[in-house]
Design an enzyme around this catalytic site. Structure first.
Site, PDB file in Angstrom:
ATOM      1  N   ARG A  88     -24.047 -30.537 -51.895  1.00 33.81           N
ATOM      2  CA  ARG A  88     -24.810 -30.543 -50.649  1.00 33.81           C
ATOM      3  C   ARG A  88     -26.312 -30.579 -50.905  1.00 33.81           C
ATOM      4  O   ARG A  88     -27.085 -30.596 -49.948  1.00 33.81           O
ATOM      5  CB  ARG A  88     -24.495 -29.248 -49.892  1.00 33.81           C
ATOM      6  CG  ARG A  88     -23.568 -29.449 -48.719  1.00 33.81           C
ATOM      7  CD  ARG A  88     -23.289 -28.077 -48.165  1.00 33.81           C
ATOM      8  NE  ARG A  88     -22.931 -28.093 -46.791  1.00 33.81           N
ATOM      9  CZ  ARG A  88     -21.675 -28.044 -46.359  1.00 33.81           C
ATOM     10  NH1 ARG A  88     -20.674 -28.024 -47.190  1.00 33.81           N
ATOM     11  NH2 ARG A  88     -21.431 -28.030 -45.070  1.00 33.81           N
ATOM     12  N   ARG A 127     -12.910 -27.401 -32.139  1.00 37.45           N
ATOM     13  CA  ARG A 127     -12.038 -27.239 -33.312  1.00 37.45           C
ATOM     14  C   ARG A 127     -11.360 -25.862 -33.363  1.00 37.45           C
ATOM     15  O   ARG A 127     -11.961 -24.854 -33.066  1.00 37.45           O
ATOM     16  CB  ARG A 127     -12.864 -27.412 -34.591  1.00 37.45           C
ATOM     17  CG  ARG A 127     -12.056 -27.047 -35.835  1.00 37.45           C
ATOM     18  CD  ARG A 127     -12.734 -27.411 -37.099  1.00 37.45           C
ATOM     19  NE  ARG A 127     -14.078 -26.882 -37.217  1.00 37.45           N
ATOM     20  CZ  ARG A 127     -14.899 -27.199 -38.215  1.00 37.45           C
ATOM     21  NH1 ARG A 127     -14.511 -28.045 -39.142  1.00 37.45           N
ATOM     22  NH2 ARG A 127     -16.100 -26.676 -38.261  1.00 37.45           N
ATOM     23  N   ARG A 161     -13.902 -20.774 -36.050  1.00 39.68           N
ATOM     24  CA  ARG A 161     -14.896 -20.297 -37.021  1.00 39.68           C
ATOM     25  C   ARG A 161     -16.111 -19.679 -36.351  1.00 39.68           C
ATOM     26  O   ARG A 161     -16.553 -20.148 -35.300  1.00 39.68           O
ATOM     27  CB  ARG A 161     -15.342 -21.479 -37.897  1.00 39.68           C
ATOM     28  CG  ARG A 161     -14.437 -21.674 -39.085  1.00 39.68           C
ATOM     29  CD  ARG A 161     -14.669 -22.949 -39.829  1.00 39.68           C
ATOM     30  NE  ARG A 161     -16.059 -23.333 -40.062  1.00 39.68           N
ATOM     31  CZ  ARG A 161     -16.394 -24.415 -40.739  1.00 39.68           C
ATOM     32  NH1 ARG A 161     -15.466 -25.202 -41.264  1.00 39.68           N
ATOM     33  NH2 ARG A 161     -17.672 -24.722 -40.904  1.00 39.68           N
ATOM     34  N   ARG A 172     -26.957 -26.070 -38.932  1.00 32.30           N
ATOM     35  CA  ARG A 172     -26.159 -26.778 -39.960  1.00 32.30           C
ATOM     36  C   ARG A 172     -26.564 -28.248 -40.035  1.00 32.30           C
ATOM     37  O   ARG A 172     -26.646 -28.828 -41.120  1.00 32.30           O
ATOM     38  CB  ARG A 172     -24.650 -26.653 -39.635  1.00 32.30           C
ATOM     39  CG  ARG A 172     -24.093 -25.268 -39.942  1.00 32.30           C
ATOM     40  CD  ARG A 172     -22.823 -24.975 -39.171  1.00 32.30           C
ATOM     41  NE  ARG A 172     -21.693 -25.785 -39.579  1.00 32.30           N
ATOM     42  CZ  ARG A 172     -20.554 -25.862 -38.876  1.00 32.30           C
ATOM     43  NH1 ARG A 172     -20.403 -25.179 -37.759  1.00 32.30           N
ATOM     44  NH2 ARG A 172     -19.568 -26.612 -39.314  1.00 32.30           N
TER      45      ARG A 172
HETATM   46  P1  AP5 Z   1     -13.130 -31.477 -39.639  1.00 37.42           P
HETATM   47  O1  AP5 Z   1     -12.248 -32.349 -40.441  1.00 37.42           O
HETATM   48  O2  AP5 Z   1     -12.833 -30.018 -39.586  1.00 37.42           O
HETATM   49  O3  AP5 Z   1     -14.671 -31.748 -40.043  1.00 37.42           O
HETATM   50  P2  AP5 Z   1     -15.478 -31.372 -41.360  1.00 37.42           P
HETATM   51  O4  AP5 Z   1     -16.306 -32.558 -41.727  1.00 37.42           O
HETATM   52  O5  AP5 Z   1     -14.557 -30.828 -42.403  1.00 37.42           O
HETATM   53  O6  AP5 Z   1     -16.409 -30.269 -40.741  1.00 37.42           O
HETATM   54  P3  AP5 Z   1     -16.852 -28.842 -41.281  1.00 37.42           P
HETATM   55  O7  AP5 Z   1     -17.473 -28.139 -40.080  1.00 37.42           O
HETATM   56  O8  AP5 Z   1     -15.742 -28.127 -41.955  1.00 37.42           O
HETATM   57  O9  AP5 Z   1     -17.948 -29.238 -42.262  1.00 37.42           O
HETATM   58  P4  AP5 Z   1     -19.065 -28.360 -42.780  1.00 37.42           P
HETATM   59  O10 AP5 Z   1     -19.564 -29.223 -43.850  1.00 37.42           O
HETATM   60  O11 AP5 Z   1     -20.063 -27.908 -41.785  1.00 37.42           O
HETATM   61  O12 AP5 Z   1     -18.304 -26.998 -43.145  1.00 37.42           O
HETATM   62  P5  AP5 Z   1     -17.969 -26.308 -44.523  1.00 37.42           P
HETATM   63  O13 AP5 Z   1     -16.776 -25.478 -44.323  1.00 37.42           O
HETATM   64  O14 AP5 Z   1     -18.009 -27.295 -45.632  1.00 37.42           O
HETATM   65  O15 AP5 Z   1     -13.172 -32.069 -38.142  1.00 37.42           O
HETATM   66  C1  AP5 Z   1     -13.871 -31.403 -37.109  1.00 37.42           C
HETATM   67  C2  AP5 Z   1     -13.080 -31.531 -35.775  1.00 37.42           C
HETATM   68  O16 AP5 Z   1     -13.032 -32.910 -35.383  1.00 37.42           O
HETATM   69  C3  AP5 Z   1     -11.602 -31.065 -35.911  1.00 37.42           C
HETATM   70  O17 AP5 Z   1     -11.249 -30.378 -34.748  1.00 37.42           O
HETATM   71  C4  AP5 Z   1     -10.806 -32.386 -36.036  1.00 37.42           C
HETATM   72  O18 AP5 Z   1      -9.505 -32.270 -35.507  1.00 37.42           O
HETATM   73  C5  AP5 Z   1     -11.678 -33.382 -35.275  1.00 37.42           C
HETATM   74  N1  AP5 Z   1     -11.660 -34.725 -35.875  1.00 37.42           N
HETATM   75  C6  AP5 Z   1     -11.713 -35.036 -37.205  1.00 37.42           C
HETATM   76  N2  AP5 Z   1     -11.669 -36.373 -37.391  1.00 37.42           N
HETATM   77  C7  AP5 Z   1     -11.610 -36.921 -36.145  1.00 37.42           C
HETATM   78  C8  AP5 Z   1     -11.537 -38.281 -35.661  1.00 37.42           C
HETATM   79  N3  AP5 Z   1     -11.557 -39.342 -36.499  1.00 37.42           N
HETATM   80  N4  AP5 Z   1     -11.495 -38.483 -34.323  1.00 37.42           N
HETATM   81  C9  AP5 Z   1     -11.485 -37.429 -33.462  1.00 37.42           C
HETATM   82  N5  AP5 Z   1     -11.530 -36.124 -33.849  1.00 37.42           N
HETATM   83  C10 AP5 Z   1     -11.593 -35.876 -35.169  1.00 37.42           C
HETATM   84  O19 AP5 Z   1     -19.264 -25.382 -44.715  1.00 37.42           O
HETATM   85  C11 AP5 Z   1     -19.500 -24.239 -43.903  1.00 37.42           C
HETATM   86  C12 AP5 Z   1     -20.693 -23.466 -44.421  1.00 37.42           C
HETATM   87  O20 AP5 Z   1     -20.430 -23.011 -45.780  1.00 37.42           O
HETATM   88  C13 AP5 Z   1     -22.029 -24.232 -44.542  1.00 37.42           C
HETATM   89  O21 AP5 Z   1     -22.721 -24.246 -43.322  1.00 37.42           O
HETATM   90  C14 AP5 Z   1     -22.737 -23.404 -45.644  1.00 37.42           C
HETATM   91  O22 AP5 Z   1     -23.261 -22.209 -45.116  1.00 37.42           O
HETATM   92  C15 AP5 Z   1     -21.602 -23.051 -46.592  1.00 37.42           C
HETATM   93  N6  AP5 Z   1     -21.398 -24.064 -47.657  1.00 37.42           N
HETATM   94  C16 AP5 Z   1     -20.279 -24.828 -47.842  1.00 37.42           C
HETATM   95  N7  AP5 Z   1     -20.426 -25.632 -48.917  1.00 37.42           N
HETATM   96  C17 AP5 Z   1     -21.665 -25.384 -49.422  1.00 37.42           C
HETATM   97  C18 AP5 Z   1     -22.396 -25.931 -50.509  1.00 37.42           C
HETATM   98  N8  AP5 Z   1     -21.886 -26.899 -51.284  1.00 37.42           N
HETATM   99  N9  AP5 Z   1     -23.649 -25.451 -50.717  1.00 37.42           N
HETATM  100  C19 AP5 Z   1     -24.169 -24.474 -49.939  1.00 37.42           C
HETATM  101  N10 AP5 Z   1     -23.543 -23.918 -48.889  1.00 37.42           N
HETATM  102  C20 AP5 Z   1     -22.289 -24.373 -48.634  1.00 37.42           C
END
Ligand code: AP5
Length: 216
Positions: A88, A127, A161, A172
């Site tokens: 990221r 979601r 969440r 975010r």
């Molecule tokens: P979904 O598939 O859940 O989307 P996503 O891209 O996985 O979204 P996230 O919110 O999980 O991503 P994120 O990057 O913010 O979270 P993460 O957990 O990595 O889809 C979303 C919704 O849309 C669902 O309801 C689905 O059904 C629907 N949908 C999907 N595809 C669709 C389509 N084609 N058409 C219609 N609907 C659809 O990170 C969370 C937090 O963790 C960050 O904010 C940060 O604080 C920390 N973190 C995580 N990784 C790091 C890192 N590498 N470095 C630093 N901090 C980090």
């Protein structure tokens, strides 16, 4: 075996598509978000710090997330690793490159999922996931067949969440544009970047990703 990164803003569909690749291609999903949510429940100082940062929609330090990935990267890769939500930052991308080289692995594709902010708000606020198996649903676009019951495992505890609200989402998105979007140019310059339309229907997105993978 292919190792890929799914790159895109919150709600782009990274987790949804990663889970399909796990089912269909026996790949191994490495989601730093899931790993951090697990760390949050540990009750340690580190877990409490992580919880605070995530709830605000900010990024956790590079040191912590690189450490989490380092632990997993020597494990079973199945049909290949899917890096979901990692890297990221440019520092994380450099660290991943070094880790892959050190462990004799290659990064085969970086798939950017292109979406727009308006769609993201609707996706994130609708979601919910199954508390037992982690299957991802949406109030409108992917409800469970039987209300309140997971289609995959039959679990009945659905969770939302803490950072899936408009304030945290705004933060975010800011973090994504400031710190993560430069990775698009980084991987383009390395000729590893492919882009797919993340606004298309889930099956169409999956087909576009399959096309990228099948060329490797
Ligand atoms: P979904 O598939 O859940 O989307 P996503 O891209 O996985 O979204 P996230 O919110 O999980 O991503 P994120 O990057 O913010 O979270 P993460 O957990 O990595 O889809 C979303 C919704 O849309 C669902 O309801 C689905 O059904 C629907 N949908 C999907 N595809 C669709 C389509 N084609 N058409 C219609 N609907 C659809 O990170 C969370 C937090 O963790 C960050 O904010 C940060 O604080 C920390 N973190 C995580 N990784 C790091 C890192 N590498 N470095 C630093 N901090 C980090």
């Amino acid at each position: 075996m292919v190792n890929i990164i799914l790159l895109g803003p919150p709600g782009a569909g990274k987790g949804t598509q990663a889970k399909r690749l796990v089912d269909e291609r026996h790949m191994v999903q490495l989601s730093t978000g899931d790993m951090l949510r697990e760390a949050k429940t540990s009750g340690t100082d580190m877990g409490n710090r992580v919880a605070e940062v995530m709830a605000k929609g900010q990024l956790v330090t590079d040191e912590i997330v690189i450490g989490l990935i380092e632990e997993k990267i020597t494990g079973n890769a199945g049909g290949g690793f899917i890096f979901d939500g990692f890297p990221r930052t440019l520092a994380q991308a450099d660290a991943l490159g070094a880790l892959m080289a050190r462990t004799g692995q290659t990064l085969d594709a970086v798939i950017e999922m292109q979406v727009d902010d308006v769609a993201l708000v609707a996706r994130i606020t609708g979601r919910f996931t199954c508390g037992s198996c982690g299957a991802v649903y949406h109030d409108v676009t992917k409800p469970t067949a039987k209300p309140g019951t997971c289609d995959v495992c039959g679990g009945t505890q659905m969770v939302r969440r803490a950072d899936d609200n408009e304030d945290a989402l705004r933060q975010r998105l800011m973090e994504y544009y400031k710190k993560t979007s430069p990775l698009i140019g980084y991987y383009y310059a390395k000729q590893q970047l492919s882009s797919v339309d993340g606004l298309a229907a889930m099956d169409a997105v999956a087909a576009a990703i399959a096309q990228v993978l099948d060329k490797r």
